[in-house]
Structures are given as structure tokens and as C-alpha cells.
Design a protein around this motif. Structure first.
Motif, PDB file in Angstrom:
ATOM      1  N   PHE A 191     -37.308  40.136  -1.693  1.00  0.00           N
ATOM      2  CA  PHE A 191     -38.430  39.455  -2.333  1.00  0.00           C
ATOM      3  C   PHE A 191     -39.461  40.428  -2.853  1.00  0.00           C
ATOM      4  N   LYS A 192     -39.872  40.207  -4.075  1.00  0.00           N
ATOM      5  CA  LYS A 192     -40.945  41.026  -4.650  1.00  0.00           C
ATOM      6  C   LYS A 192     -42.151  40.120  -4.839  1.00  0.00           C
ATOM      7  N   PHE A 193     -43.300  40.758  -4.902  1.00  0.00           N
ATOM      8  CA  PHE A 193     -44.469  39.951  -5.238  1.00  0.00           C
ATOM      9  C   PHE A 193     -45.028  40.443  -6.541  1.00  0.00           C
ATOM     10  N   PRO A 194     -45.397  39.646  -7.501  1.00  0.00           N
ATOM     11  CA  PRO A 194     -45.133  38.201  -7.544  1.00  0.00           C
ATOM     12  C   PRO A 194     -43.680  37.888  -7.882  1.00  0.00           C
ATOM     13  N   LYS A 206     -43.757  39.711   6.428  1.00  0.00           N
ATOM     14  CA  LYS A 206     -43.298  41.029   6.016  1.00  0.00           C
ATOM     15  C   LYS A 206     -43.659  41.237   4.549  1.00  0.00           C
ATOM     16  N   LEU A 207     -43.488  40.194   3.755  1.00  0.00           N
ATOM     17  CA  LEU A 207     -43.820  40.298   2.345  1.00  0.00           C
ATOM     18  C   LEU A 207     -45.333  40.395   2.153  1.00  0.00           C
ATOM     19  N   ILE A 208     -46.062  39.610   2.953  1.00  0.00           N
ATOM     20  CA  ILE A 208     -47.510  39.607   2.807  1.00  0.00           C
ATOM     21  C   ILE A 208     -48.081  40.982   3.136  1.00  0.00           C
ATOM     22  N   LEU A 209     -47.533  41.626   4.173  1.00  0.00           N
ATOM     23  CA  LEU A 209     -48.098  42.894   4.616  1.00  0.00           C
ATOM     24  C   LEU A 209     -47.519  44.115   3.901  1.00  0.00           C
ATOM     25  N   ALA A 210     -46.520  43.915   3.040  1.00  0.00           N
ATOM     26  CA  ALA A 210     -45.843  45.067   2.440  1.00  0.00           C
ATOM     27  C   ALA A 210     -46.789  45.898   1.597  1.00  0.00           C
ATOM     28  N   ARG A 211     -46.380  47.133   1.405  1.00  0.00           N
ATOM     29  CA  ARG A 211     -47.183  48.060   0.614  1.00  0.00           C
ATOM     30  C   ARG A 211     -47.396  47.519  -0.793  1.00  0.00           C
ATOM     31  N   GLU A 212     -46.377  46.876  -1.328  1.00  0.00           N
ATOM     32  CA  GLU A 212     -46.512  46.278  -2.646  1.00  0.00           C
ATOM     33  C   GLU A 212     -46.516  44.765  -2.527  1.00  0.00           C
ATOM     34  N   GLY A 213     -47.083  44.298  -1.424  1.00  0.00           N
ATOM     35  CA  GLY A 213     -47.035  42.876  -1.134  1.00  0.00           C
ATOM     36  C   GLY A 213     -48.346  42.172  -1.444  1.00  0.00           C
ATOM     37  N   ILE A 214     -48.481  40.986  -0.854  1.00  0.00           N
ATOM     38  CA  ILE A 214     -49.547  40.084  -1.244  1.00  0.00           C
ATOM     39  C   ILE A 214     -50.920  40.551  -0.788  1.00  0.00           C
ATOM     40  N   LEU A 215     -51.038  40.955   0.474  1.00  0.00           N
ATOM     41  CA  LEU A 215     -52.338  41.366   0.985  1.00  0.00           C
ATOM     42  C   LEU A 215     -52.861  42.561   0.210  1.00  0.00           C
ATOM     43  N   PHE A 216     -51.954  43.504  -0.041  1.00  0.00           N
ATOM     44  CA  PHE A 216     -52.339  44.693  -0.781  1.00  0.00           C
ATOM     45  C   PHE A 216     -52.839  44.320  -2.174  1.00  0.00           C
ATOM     46  N   TRP A 217     -52.178  43.348  -2.774  1.00  0.00           N
ATOM     47  CA  TRP A 217     -52.561  42.899  -4.116  1.00  0.00           C
ATOM     48  C   TRP A 217     -54.002  42.376  -4.104  1.00  0.00           C
TER      49      TRP A 217
END
Lengths: 264, 310, 392
Positions: A39-42, B141-152
Motif C-alpha cells: 500500500f502506498k499513500f495516497p 503500519k501505513l499511517i506511521l510509515a516514512r512515506e505514510g499518512i502521518l508524515f504527510w
């Protein structure tokens, strides 16, 4: 007028609720992503495809059905045994009462992994094949504790004079139980039952050890998460579970809230 | 007509007999749950702990059933003790944080929210318990990722320096939130929060309105009422919730493998010893740590009245 | 009074539990002929090893088997060798297991698997001769399984970071250094978190410190073992985290900025398929690998269906399809030509020619595999690995 007060509390309350639900919103969002493994964001794109895939997957349906049956049986056993134990401990002081309380609570006080491997060793020593019943045993063990806690807490708030009055009016033990005690503890049974059902439905740690070849829904999700090609399916399944449990939760909340009120 | 009376008479006699023999009633009520909990659960615990007195045969990987204390010797190594300490510290931090976060929401819901709102809050707190634990942890895991949501979010708000600062603290930081103890801490708090909110909520609900009115009548200001009446009655609820958060963190082996820097935790160590090397004796001995730690914790929690408030 | 009864009951249950000890597995030797199928067969396998078209309809090698033999296949996926050993040892529900070399010898020594009568496997001669008597399933002149697939661990890396200079050595994951994009590799590489990974450290030492005299990375004496642990301790400060399951690792490459790690072709394939800038290489020091053997439980509930599956498992179509799916190498070399999914170049891409450079997983034993001397046994590998990952 009252609305402006307690602003700090209100903000913190909504903040906490947001915190609790934000990850769930993310889960929902990624049920629509076009990516299939990482999964990537966004998310690069959105699609409804995964719903079809999940719907057609026989494994999911089987796992869902097994989870429901296990949870139902475990909750039923828990409510019966938990109420019996709570009734025994209520207002009677007998030798070992503290020990009984402690022992019943032990399955939820000790980490699940201990319960899991203890039951697993016992099952393999006893040569019992892993089956629906071994899963139920694992779940019922902690579910009893939950039911017991809720019912015992509720009983503590019930005045014993109610039972005495009922007996004075000529009811026998069973009638007193059915017509006086049971309505009093009903909210606790519902609340305890709901909590026990929820915990059993989503239980993975103990189930991993007692399930053998069987797949409950959490086990299926776990195994899906290590088969990286269809990850959004797990999000779809999670979303589906939240959706269908919404109604029972609302119902149960209604039923317990209506009989609120402290005594004394 | 006659049958009815006889049946009613029969029930009457049974319940009368039970009333006169409280001991028998006790055994009947307690018997079944007793057999279950003590026999099934207690028996398997004993069977497990007895395994710790055996050893693992190096070559064949099977358990050698001769009684010995060798496995216990293998238990108290530097590395195992540091695992126990690390887990206990994390469990404590998670418990304290959960209590601090849970209290305001429970308090507001009980004291100030209207009937309707209270039901809504209750539902909103229960829903996370129903949505899959695993899927939520993976989404963290996605939220906390380096290129994830929180970082965004942090990036958009220009608060990068805060995040970098937190991550550079030795011991809790790391290369990314999802590979640090800090990230693990956040996820643990998130997952166990409903378990803390519910008992506190229940305990606060039990505070009778009449107490509060009496306290006000006696001239106490709101803060004094809180400190002297509400807070002491809330403590059992906090203690009860803390039993959950503490024990769940102590035994969890799934979250540390998904979020964190791979440092071993007690739950994971037990899991891998019994699975990875089939070393059930060592795994059984390892359960000594959580059992003793929880034993102490339960004792303290009981002193605080938790058992009345579970 | 209740307290005493309580104690007595507990002791009674414990006694009974202890008394009902393990049944000894009695096998009167392997089957001499395959009888009627029992209608079912259950297999413990790695994720992706036994596909029924659920994920991609083109990859299905079960439906045909079920139609031909009437044996319904159920698969239990395991994440590590050790889980497989545990599953097979603790229950009699499973017939077969696709065991890697670090599980197979334990299963044989523990009496959990039975000898396979290779005369009953019609295609046995087609199995790669290098594998027919491989030491991880051929013990004391007896075959304990049928080879299934093999492959090597690879160094997976991000092509954007490495640009024109792809990594050639495992040092990029073991020691701190600056990568071609100008940044340090600290916090951007990963390592496998299984205890068997110590062998990879030992393999690295074979090139960097030949004076230690390591010839087999799974047979390490105390000094060699400690040296390998030191390598791992250095690595501990360099890694982002240790990977345990394929998904988490792929996530780390996708959105955590990890750029290099030991991995399996499985992950490489999936990431490449998703368009990520990923490639892999077998470094100059060589690599550890795995050669999986399908083994038969000593008390298999469905032995006839199991034998039918064993025969089916080495047919060229299945072997080719599986190799294409998993990124592994078939054991039946007929699969290397004429398979649409694998293509004729597939076997070479997946590493057919690397066989001699690969050190296949096997369980370290105290007797150094019978070669004399004293080696460190596996359970110590486990405790040491837990200690190193924990920072000790």
C-alpha cells in the motif's frame, strides 16, 4: 448556555473518538485501492473490484461462518457458567471465595499466549484432535471471566432484600430467579454477552494455538496478510464485519441503557 | 390441576431444600464453572508449567522428560531479563497513557453528556473492538510509515522538526515511526484504549448522583467534589482497565513483529521458543516472567479495588 | 475444605494429563503399493506453494489433481520452517509438508515423518539427480520425501538508489557504508529475523575472514559461531528492522525507504509486477538457499492420496507453473522447456546455474553432520539470535 462549558473535556472527547476511528477510516479507504500487495499513500486509484473478489471467495464465507458459530457457543457457555459463578459468590462469604474470584479472572489477567500454549499442550498430551470444540474451549475460558465480571458487578448493585421479598410473597427459588433476579441482571448479561462475543469473534492469539486446521475469520485474515497478492480483500472483509455488527451493537446499547440507574 | 400442584410442590421442595443447605447450593452453582476453570484451564496451566522442569534434547529436538532445573538456568540470562524489562516498561507506559487518555472521555460521557449522546459514545467506543485487530494494526503500519499518512500531515503542517526530534531520541526513536518503540507505543495505546475506557466508564456510572448533591450541599466546590468523591470511586475502574492494558501488552506477539525495531518482547519470545525451536520447556519457563509480573500487578490492583470494578 | 478439594482436583487432572503420554508412532515400513484414494489430503506448505487459482486463475495446479484422483486438497500455510515442524509434530491432521532443509532433518530425527517408497513414485527418475540423494532428506540409505522446488535467497535492491552500480556483495546489508546515491545505508537495509540467518553471517565471513576456516556455514564451532554473532551485532546497528513476513518487507521497500535486503524471488517478482524499481542479485560471496522436500507424516491419515500427490507434485507442468509463480527452480528439469508461464529462459533466470554456489538450509547439529568436531546446535542458534536482535 451549558454548551460552552467543559470545552476542554468536549474537545478531548471528540479527539479521542477521532483517534479511535481514523485508522478504521483508513481501512475502509484501502478497501477500494487498485494496488494489490503493497500500500502506498495516497492510493493510486479506487475500484470496487475487491468486493466482488471477496464475495466470491469460499474461504472467507467458511471462516466467517466458523467464527460466528464459535463466538455464539462460547458466549452461551460463558453466560451460563459466569452467572452461576457470580450467583455463588454473591453475598455469601465462604472459605476460598477470594481464590475463586481470582481464578475465574485469571484467563483474562494472564496474557493470551500463556492460555494458548497451555491449552495446546494439554490438548496434544490428551491426544484430542483439534476441532470446533477445542476452539470453543479456548474462547469460553476467557469469555466466562468477562460474563462473570459483568454479572457479579451488577449483582453487587442489586439489593438482596428484593429476593427476600419475593420469597416472602411465596415464590420458590426458581420463580424468584426467573421473575426477579434475571430482569435485574439482564443488562449485565447483554453487555457481558456482547463483549464476550466481540472478543471471541476477533480473537487471534489463543485461537492460533487451539485451531489446528480450522480457519476462523482472524486466522484467515492473518494468513491472507502473508499472501501478499490480495491484500485489499482483508480490508473489505473488515469493513463488512463493522457494517454488519453495527446493528446488534446499537440494539444492545439501547437495551442496556434503558435499564440504567443506580440503587441506593 | 393436580399435576400442577405437584410440580409446583416439587419445585418448592427442591428450592426449599437448597435454601436450607447453602453448602449444597454453593457446590451446585460453583461446580460446573469450577470444573471448567480449574480443571480445564488450571490443569493445562499446571501441565505447561511442569514442562519447564524438562529439557530439550539437542539432536532430535524432542522433549526429554527427566526432571531437572537446567531449563531454569537457561532462563535467567542477560538477554531474557532485558526482554522482560523492555516489555514491562512498555506495558507500564501504555497503561499510564491509556488511563490519561481514557479518563476525560469516560468522565465527560458519564457526567455531562445527554442520554442520546451517551449512547452514541458507547457505540463509537465499541465499534473498534469489532473491527479486525489485525487489519487495524496493518493500517497503522501505513499511517506511521516514512512515506505514510502521518508524515504527510506533519509535512503539510511544517512540523517536520518535531517528528525528527522525536525519532532521534535514543531508545524510543528510530529511522521511521513504524520502526521505533515510539510507534509501537502509539499502536499499543490505540488498540487497548477501549479496554480502558469501558471499566472507567462503568465505575464512574456507579457514582450515585446523590453523593454529588450531598457533597455540594456540604459546601464543596466542584474541584473538591471531584478530588474527594469522584476520583476515589473512579480508581477501581482505572485499576480494572489497567489490568487489561498491562496484561495484553505483556503477552502480545503480533504488534511487535509488524511495528517496531524487532526488539523481542515477552509474548514474542514465548511464541518463538515454543514454535521456532520447539523448545517448549524454555517457553514454559519463560511464562514465569509474565505470570510473576501479572501476579504482582493483580495484587496491587486488588488493593486498589479493581476486582470490585472489573 | 474447598481448598483441599481444589488442590486434589488440580493434581488429579495434571496426573491424568501426564499419564496419557504420547502414543509411540508405529510404522511397519512404507507402503508397498498405492491403494484407493481416501478422498482427501492435507498439506502444510509455504504461502504460494499450492495454488488453486484463487489468486490468479492461470496458476492452478490443484483442480486437475482433485478431478483426476478424487482427493480433495486442503492447505495449511506456515510462515516459517519452525511452524511447520511444530504443526507436524503436534498433530496428526496433516499428511504432507513441504519442508525446507532446516526442518526436514528435525522431522526425520523426531520420527515425525516416514520413509517414502520411491518405487511407487513413477516420475522419480525425472527428479534432478543432484537432489535425489540430498543429505537433508536421504538418511541412512532411506528417502524421506520427494524434492519439490529449490531456490536461493537473493539480495533485493532498489534500482533507483543503486543506479549503474548494483551491489555485488552482502556487505551492503552487514556493514555501514555510503550507497551510490550519496547517503549512508544505516536504517535503509533489512535482514531476515530467523535464527538460520546466522548462516548468512557465517557465509559472509567465509569470504571476509577465511582464516576462521569455515567450510560449511551450518557447521560452526564455538569460535566461528561467536565471530558470526559479532557480524550480526554490527549489523544490528545498521538495519531498519528485521523482516519476518514477505508482506511487511515489501511494504518497507515501498513506503519506508528501505533499499536493500536479503529476500526471496517471490517478493522480487511481486514488487516488479507492481511496477516498483526493484531488482535482485546473488552476490559474489554466494548465498544461502532452500531446497524443499514434500515429506509424509508418520501417521498420515490419508497415505494413498498422499502418494498420489507426491507423484503429481513433480509433473513438469506443475513444476513449471510453480517456478514461474514463486521464482524458484523446478526439480524436474523437463519443466524448463515448453512451459508458457515459466518460458524457456525461466529456469536460468531463477538461478538454475547457481546450484553449486548455494548453501542450502539445514538444521545445525552438535555433531557437525557427522564430520567430527563439536558444532553449535540449533537451539543455541535460536537463543543467540534472540539475544542479538534484542541488542545483546
Amino acid at each position: 448556555m451549558i454548551k460552552r462549558k467543559h470545552l476542554g473535556l468536549r474537545i478531548s472527547t471528540w479527539a479521542v473518538l477521532l483517534f479511535l476511528h481514523f485508522p478504521i477510516a483508513i481501512v475502509f479507504l484501502y478497501a477500494f485501492t487498485t494496488e494489490s500487495s503493497s500500500f502506498k499513500f495516497p492510493p493510486p486509484g479506487l475500484t470496487f473490484d475487491w468486493f466482488g473478489v471477496a464475495w466470491n471467495n469460499g474461504e472467507v464465507r467458511a471462516a466467517l461462518s466458523l467464527s460466528l458459530r464459535v463466538a455464539a457457543m462460547a458466549t452461551a457457555i460463558a453466560l451460563i457458567l459466569g452467572t452461576m459463578a457470580a450467583a455463588a459468590v454473591w453475598r455469601r462469604r465462604f472459605f476460598g471465595r477470594e481464590a475463586v474470584s481470582l481464578f475465574i479472572v485469571l484467563p483474562i489477567a494472564l496474557p493470551g499466549i500463556i492460555t494458548g500454549i497451555a491449552l495446546r499442550s494439554a490438548i496434544s498430551i490428551g491426544g484430542i484432535p483439534f476441532s470446533y470444540w477445542t476452539i470453543v474451549i479456548g474462547h469460553a475460558t476467557f469469555a466466562v471471566a468477562i460474563a462473570y465480571n459483568n454479572v457479579a458487578a451488577r449483582m453487587r448493585r442489586t439489593s438482596p432484600s428484593l429476593l427476600e421479598a419475593s420469597a416472602d410473597l411465596g415464590a420458590n427459588g426458581w420463580q424468584t430467579f426467573r421473575h426477579v433476579l434475571l430482569p435485574q441482571i439482564r443488562p449485565a448479561l447483554i453487555a457481558g454477552g456482547m463483549l464476550a462475543f466481540a472478543l471471541s469473534f476477533d480473537e487471534i492469539i489463543v485461537t492460533t494455538f487451539t485451531a489446528g486446521n480450522q480457519q476462523t475469520l482472524p486466522i484467515w485474515i492473518f494468513s491472507s496478510l502473508v499472501r501478499p497478492r490480495q491484500r485489499p480483500m482483508t480490508n473489505v472483509v473488515a469493513m463488512f464485519v463493522v457494517a454488519i455488527t453495527f446493528v446488534p451493537i446499537v440494539l444492545a446499547t439501547r437495551l442496556t441503557r434503558n435499564t440504567e440507574g443506580t440503587t441506593g | 390441576m393436580v399435576t400442577e400442584t405437584t410440580t409446583a410442590g416439587g419445585m418448592q421442595r427442591i428450592s426449599g431444600a437448597l435454601h436450607r443447605r447453602p453448602g449444597l447450593r454453593l457446590v451446585l452453582l460453583l461446580g460446573l464453572p469450577f470444573i471448567w476453570i480449574v480443571g480445564v484451564y488450571g490443569g493445562s496451566l499446571v501441565a505447561l508449567l511442569s514442562q519447564s522442569f524438562f529439557t530439550l534434547d539437542d539432536f532430535s529436538g524432542t522433549v526429554d522428560r527427566t526432571l531437572t532445573l537446567e531449563t531454569w538456568g537457561d532462563l535467567f540470562t542477560d538477554s531474557n531479563i532485558s526482554i522482560a524489562i523492555r516489555t514491562t516498561v512498555m506495558a507500564t507506559a501504555v497503561t499510564i497513557a491509556s488511563a490519561i487518555i481514557a479518563f476525560p472521555i469516560a468522565y465527560y460521557t458519564v457526567r455531562y453528556a445527554g442520554r442520546r449522546l451517551r449512547a452514541v459514545f458507547f457505540i463509537l467506543v465499541l465499534i473498534p473492538l469489532w473491527s479486525s485487530y489485525l487489519v487495524r494494526v496493518y493500517s497503522w503500519k501505513l499511517i506511521l510509515a516514512r512515506e505514510g499518512i502521518l508524515f504527510w500531515f506533519v509535512d503539510k503542517l511544517g512540523l517536520n522538526f518535531l517528528l525528527d526530534g522525536a525519532l532521534s531520541v535514543r531508545g524510543i526513536g528510530g529511522p521511521s515511526l513504524s520502526a521505533s518503540a515510539l510507534g509501537q507505543f502509539i499502536v499499543f495505546v490505540y488498540i487497548w484504549l477501549p479496554f480502558m475506557i469501558l471499566p472507567i466508564h462503568a465505575a464512574l456510572e456507579r457514582v450515585p448522583q446523590s453523593y454529588l448533591e450531598a457533597s455540594a450541599d456540604l459546601g464543596a466546590r466542584p474541584f473538591q467534589t471531584f478530588r474527594n468523591v469522584i476520583w476515589p470511586l473512579a480508581i477501581p475502574g482505572i485499576a480494572a482497565g489497567s489490568i487489561f492494558t498491562f496484561s495484553l501488552t505483556l503477552g502480545d506477539y503480533i504488534i511487535p513483529t509488524i511495528i517496531g525495531d524487532s526488539s523481542p518482547f515477552v509474548g514474542w519470545a514465548i511464541y518463538s521458543y515454543q514454535g521456532v525451536s520447539g523448545n517448549l520447556p524454555l517457553a514454559a519457563a519463560f511464562t514465569f516472567f509474565p505470570i510473576v509480573i501479572m501476579g504482582i500487578y493483580l495484587y496491587l490492583a486488588r488493593r486498589a479495588g479493581a476486582f470490585e470494578a472489573l | 475444605m474447598i481448598k483441599r478439594r481444589f488442590l486434589a482436583l488440580v493434581m488429579l487432572v495434571a496426573l491424568v494429563a501426564a499419564a496419557c503420554g504420547d502414543d509411540d508412532a508405529t510404522t511397519g515400513g512404507p507402503l508397498t503399493e498405492i491403494g484407493e484414494g481416501e478422498g482427501a489430503v492435507s498439506i502444510v506448505a509455504w504461502a504460494g506453494y499450492i495454488e488453486e487459482g484463487a489468486v490468479d486463475p492461470a496458476y492452478d495446479w490443484v483442480t486437475q489433481f482433485e478431478a483426476d484422483t478424487g482427493c480433495n486438497v486442503t492447505v495449511k500455510t506456515a510462515g516459517t520452517s519452525d511452524e511447520m515442524v511444530a504443526l507436524m509434530t503436534e498433530s496428526t491432521d496433516y499428511d504432507l509438508v513441504t519442508a525446507s532443509g532446516d526442518a526436514s532433518l528435525r522431522l526425520i530425527a523426531g520420527g515425525t515423518v516416514q520413509e517414502v517408497n520411491t518405487d511407487l513414485i513413477l516420475s522419480w527418475d525425472k527428479v534432478d539427480p543432484r537432489l535425489q540423494e540430498a543429505p537433508w532428506h536421504f538418511v541412512d540409505g532411506k528417502h524421506y520425501g520427494v524434492p519439490y522446488q529449490w531456490g536461493s535467497n537473493v539480495l533485493m535492491y532498489n534500482t533507483e538508489v543503486f543506479g549503474d552500480t548494483p551491489p555485488t556483495s552482502w556487505s551492503v546489508v552487514f556493514e555501514e557504508q555510503t550507497l551510490p546515491d550519496g547517503e549512508s545505508n544505516v536504517g535503509r537495509v533489512e535482514a531476515y529475523d530467523g535464527p538460520i540467518y546466522i548462516a548468512d553471517a557465517a557465509l559472509y565471513l567465509m569470504s571476509t575472514h577465511p582464516e576462521l576456516g569455515i567450510t560449511d556455514p551450518y557447521a560452526l564451532n564455538r569460535d566461528q559461531f561467536n565471530a558470526a554473532l559479532d557480524v550480526m551485532r554490527t549489523q544490528r546497528d545498521v538495519v531498519f528492522r528485521y523482516w519476518h513476513d514477505a508482506y511487511v518487507q515489501m511494504d518497507d521497500f515501498t513506503n519506508e525507504g528501505v533499499v536493500a535486503s536479503s529476500s526471496w524471488p517471490f517478493q522480487v517478482n511481486i514488487l516488479q509486477f507492481g511496477g516498483a524499481p526493484i531488482a535482485s542479485v546473488v552476490p559474489e560471496e554466494g548465498a544461502t538457499g532452500w531446497a524443499d522436500t514434500t515429506m509424509l507424516h508418520a501417521n498420515a491419515p490419508h497415505p494413498n492420496c498422499a502418494y498420489k500427490w507426491l507423484e503429481w507434485s513433480i509433473n513438469p507442468t506443475l513444476q513449471g507453473d510453480l517456478a514461474a509463480w514463486f521464482g524458484s527452480v523446478p526439480v524436474n528439469l523437463e519443466a524448463c522447456t515448453g512451459n508458457e508461464l515459466l518460458t524457456d529462459a525461466g529456469c536460468d533466470t531463477n538461478g538454475l546455474g547457481n546450484f553449486d554456489q548455494i548453501h542450502f538450509w539445514k538444521t545445525p547439529q552438535a555433531d557437525c553432520f557427522g564430520l567430527g568436531g563439536e558444532c553449535v546446535a540449533y537451539h543455541e542458534w535460536v537463543t543467540a539470535s534472540v539475544a542479538v536482535i534484542g541488542g545483546r
